[in-house]
Enzyme design. Structure first.
Site, PDB file in Angstrom:
ATOM      1  N   THR A  25     -10.215   5.771  -5.392  1.00 34.30           N
ATOM      2  CA  THR A  25      -9.237   4.611  -5.455  1.00 34.30           C
ATOM      3  C   THR A  25      -9.635   3.553  -7.121  1.00 34.30           C
ATOM      4  O   THR A  25     -10.526   3.501  -7.284  1.00 34.30           O
ATOM      5  CB  THR A  25      -9.279   4.241  -4.239  1.00 34.30           C
ATOM      6  N   GLY A  26      -8.404   2.925  -7.201  1.00 39.40           N
ATOM      7  CA  GLY A  26      -9.199   1.986  -8.352  1.00 39.40           C
ATOM      8  C   GLY A  26      -7.151   2.151  -9.300  1.00 39.40           C
ATOM      9  O   GLY A  26      -6.443   3.730  -9.214  1.00 39.40           O
ATOM     10  N   GLY A  39      -6.097   3.940 -11.901  1.00 39.98           N
ATOM     11  CA  GLY A  39      -6.364   5.027 -12.155  1.00 39.98           C
ATOM     12  C   GLY A  39      -6.800   6.115 -13.584  1.00 39.98           C
ATOM     13  O   GLY A  39      -7.143   7.438 -13.554  1.00 39.98           O
ATOM     14  N   SER A  96       0.641  -1.274  -0.349  1.00 49.37           N
ATOM     15  CA  SER A  96      -0.110   0.044  -0.043  1.00 49.37           C
ATOM     16  C   SER A  96       0.821   1.169  -0.054  1.00 49.37           C
ATOM     17  O   SER A  96       1.767   1.340  -0.520  1.00 49.37           O
ATOM     18  CB  SER A  96      -0.692  -0.188   1.147  1.00 49.37           C
ATOM     19  N   THR A 120      -0.069   8.056  -2.563  1.00 56.48           N
ATOM     20  CA  THR A 120      -0.095   6.544  -2.912  1.00 56.48           C
ATOM     21  C   THR A 120       1.137   6.029  -3.585  1.00 56.48           C
ATOM     22  O   THR A 120       2.259   7.289  -3.438  1.00 56.48           O
ATOM     23  CB  THR A 120      -1.552   6.246  -4.165  1.00 56.48           C
ATOM     24  N   THR A 173      -3.606   2.991  -2.165  1.00 59.46           N
ATOM     25  CA  THR A 173      -4.194   4.670  -1.825  1.00 59.46           C
ATOM     26  C   THR A 173      -5.087   4.702  -0.870  1.00 59.46           C
ATOM     27  O   THR A 173      -5.838   4.384  -0.654  1.00 59.46           O
ATOM     28  CB  THR A 173      -4.864   5.077  -3.613  1.00 59.46           C
ATOM     29  N   ARG A 175       4.910   6.138 -15.249  1.00 61.80           N
ATOM     30  CA  ARG A 175       3.620   6.318 -15.125  1.00 61.80           C
ATOM     31  C   ARG A 175       2.559   6.883 -13.745  1.00 61.80           C
ATOM     32  O   ARG A 175       3.402   6.320 -12.431  1.00 61.80           O
ATOM     33  CB  ARG A 175       2.815   4.653 -14.931  1.00 61.80           C
ATOM     34  N   VAL A 176       1.766   7.956 -13.982  1.00 56.83           N
ATOM     35  CA  VAL A 176       1.132   8.681 -12.406  1.00 56.83           C
ATOM     36  C   VAL A 176      -0.139   8.375 -12.955  1.00 56.83           C
ATOM     37  O   VAL A 176      -1.247   8.521 -14.115  1.00 56.83           O
ATOM     38  CB  VAL A 176       1.676  10.189 -13.005  1.00 56.83           C
ATOM     39  N   GLY A 177      -0.886   8.194 -11.598  1.00 57.34           N
ATOM     40  CA  GLY A 177      -2.253   7.749 -12.429  1.00 57.34           C
ATOM     41  C   GLY A 177      -3.514   8.962 -11.218  1.00 57.34           C
ATOM     42  O   GLY A 177      -2.819   9.835 -11.514  1.00 57.34           O
ATOM     43  N   ASP A 178      -4.424   8.424 -10.736  1.00 56.11           N
ATOM     44  CA  ASP A 178      -5.140   9.477 -10.444  1.00 56.11           C
ATOM     45  C   ASP A 178      -4.906  10.180  -9.362  1.00 56.11           C
ATOM     46  O   ASP A 178      -5.171  11.252  -9.418  1.00 56.11           O
ATOM     47  CB  ASP A 178      -6.041   9.200 -10.035  1.00 56.11           C
TER      48      ASP A 178
END
Ligand code: ASP
Length: 311
Positions: free
Chosen positions: A218-219, A221, A50, A185, A167, A195-198
């Site tokens: 969350t999830g 991104g 996590s 996160t 996250t 890579r960058v998510g939301d």
């Protein structure tokens, strides 16, 4: 004014909610409390897959962290992404908000800013995380090449569950009724480097406005960014929807976006808090999203409603 309240993502959200609730009950401002909650999870090395140090790294074995913060009273916000060796990216995001005229710093430059701000450089790896990464990458060790694990090839195939999600999003309302939010996160396990998510993107992983409400996500991104997820949820509340209705509508929008590409909706979840202290949460199917709600002295775990593609 409503009682102070906190909501936070996933089972480890309990750790966040307990810490944030104490802070809120002491009369501390919403954003301070959300940060205390998020940092409690960043500090918890038992949260192995996590948030924070000890989490699962990218495909090259490097752990990079993303975070953002937002203050609902002023709409002040700050974010950092792809930061290595800094243990508290959420606190760093807050420094971006408070000490710079900018909102978002990334990578090496964010690390440079952290050093200027007196954050120590630290080793983010644990023996367990390195061992697991090596086990998942036998081809990498044998052939010296990076073979991506299957789950990362198509965002809609990424099954986010308690073994690979990453996250904690913490939304708070303080004694004055102001809202605050923090999202922190290490991103999806075994992501492509860079890579960058939301999560660190204001409007995607988090959005907070005292006049409308607070939302977090969350999830997977990629799917949350595609619909500007948290902003979407807050705008639904501004338009009169309850937090629950707003989160369900966001899940439907994720499903509709997936249908336009001919794929199944990926695992995503939203949670929301309105200015009156009402809460809501929803997730797409296969997500099994649990979240913590703290009010008064009590923190309880709730299961979010699943919204299927045909809902
Ligand atoms: N939303 C995060 C990301 O895409 C991952 C997660 O919440 O599980 O980076």
């Amino acid at each position: 004014m409503p009682d102070p309240i906190v909501i936070a993502t996933w089972p480890f959200g309990k750790v966040a909610a307990e810490a944030a609730l104490k802070s809120l009950n002491r009369g501390e401002p919403a954003l301070d409390a959300a940060l205390v909650g998020a940092q409690a999870v960043e500090n918890d090395y038992s949260v192995r897959t996590s948030v924070g140090f000890g989490s699962l790294p990218d495909r090259l074995g490097r752990l990079t962290l993303d975070a953002c913060v937002m203050d609902g009273k002023t709409l002040s916000c700050g974010a950092v992404a792809a930061v290595e060796h800094i243990k508290h990216p959420a606190a760093l995001a807050r420094r971006v908000m408070e000490k710079t005229p900018h909102v978002f710093l990334v990578g090496e430059a964010a690390k440079w800013f952290a050093l200027q701000q007196g954050f120590p450089l630290e080793v983010p790896y644990t023996t367990e995380a390195i061992k697991e990464w090596l086990e998942k990458h036998p081809d990498f060790r044998k052939k010296g090449e990076v073979k991506p694990p299957a789950p990362c090839d198509n965002p809609s195939d990424i099954n986010v569950d308690e073994h690979n999600h990453d996250t904690v999003t913490v939304l708070t309302q303080d004694k004055k009724g102001n809202l605050g939010g923090v999202c922190t996160t290490s991103g999806l396990a075994y992501k492509l480097p860079g890579r960058v998510g939301d999560s660190p993107i204001i409007g995607a992983g988090l959005y907070v406005d005292d006049l409308a409400g607070a939302a977090g996500a969350t999830g997977v991104g990629e799917e949350i960014i595609r619909i500007c997820g948290s902003s979407f949820v807050v705008e639904q509340m501004r338009g009169g929807k309850s937090p629950q209705e707003a989160c369900e509508l966001a899940c439907k929008r994720v499903s509709a976006a997936a249908a336009r590409r001919g794929v199944h909706p990926a695992a995503v979840a939203f949670l929301a808090l309105d200015p009156k202290g009402n809460t809501g949460a929803a997730c797409t199917t296969r997500t099994n999203f649990k979240y913590a709600v703290g009010r008064g002295e009590k923190v309880e775990m709730l299961q979010a409603k699943e919204i299927g593609p045909d809902a």
